[in-house]
Motif scaffolding. Structure first.
Motif: not given
Length: 186
Positions: A136, A141, A143, A164, A172
């Motif tokens: 991060k 990111t 997820a 996330t 996604t």
């Protein structure tokens, strides 16, 4: 006596074969982790083919679907995301030019649990959380598939705050591919 010698010779050949395929010792820095410290070992090849170009932007969505053999070990797919960051940066690509999203689903789902719920489920601290924090910080990111969370009977509130929560891994990946991201299945 001949049987013992034959057995010992066979054992030595087998040991040599295993040693030849084992990861090399690293006294001289053969394996490095230049950006994501302690994760994603690389051996950089300055003259290797297909090197990333420092001036380009790279957009990759990593589909992390593999689990880990031992709950006290970092998920290998997540470690490969770190390896990718390390390789690109070692090639001269600035972190700001890396647009990386790693989405966990399937057997990789537990890697995103907060420490309390991971300990409750597996009896050990979540070894993935320090790596998730490092990724991060590097702009990656991480997820988690909301559908996989439900399938594993986890609560959405159990997901670590550095992760996330996505509608799904499927949406996604397809949404990011439509935005020009390359798919990297792990």
């Amino acid at each position: 006596m001949k049987k013992i010698k034959t057995f010992l010779a066979t054992a030595l050949v087998a040991l040599a074969s295993v040693s030849a395929h084992a990861a090399p010792a690293d006294p001289a820095g053969f394996w490095t982790t230049p950006t994501i410290q302690g994760y994603g070992n690389i051996h950089y090849l300055p003259d290797g083919a297909f090197k990333p170009q420092p001036g380009h932007t790279y957009k990759v969505v990593f589909a992390m679907t593999q689990g880990t053999a031992k709950p006290d070990k970092v998920n290998p797919a997540l470690d490969h995301v770190a390896r990718t960051v390390n390789l690109y940066v070692a090639a001269g690509v600035p972190l700001g030019k890396l647009k990386f999203v790693a989405v966990a689903y399937g057997a990789a789902t537990p890697l995103a649990l907060d420490d309390a719920h991971y300990r409750s489920a597996y009896g050990v601290p979540n070894p993935n959380l320090p790596l998730i924090a490092e990724l991060k910080k590097a702009g990656v990111t991480i997820a988690e598939c909301g559908q996989a969370v439900a399938e594993h009977h986890f609560q959405y509130g159990w997901i670590d705050p550095d992760v996330t929560l996505a509608l799904s891994g499927l949406t996604t990946v397809t949404t990011l591919e439509q935005q020009g991201y390359a798919l990297m299945p792990l």
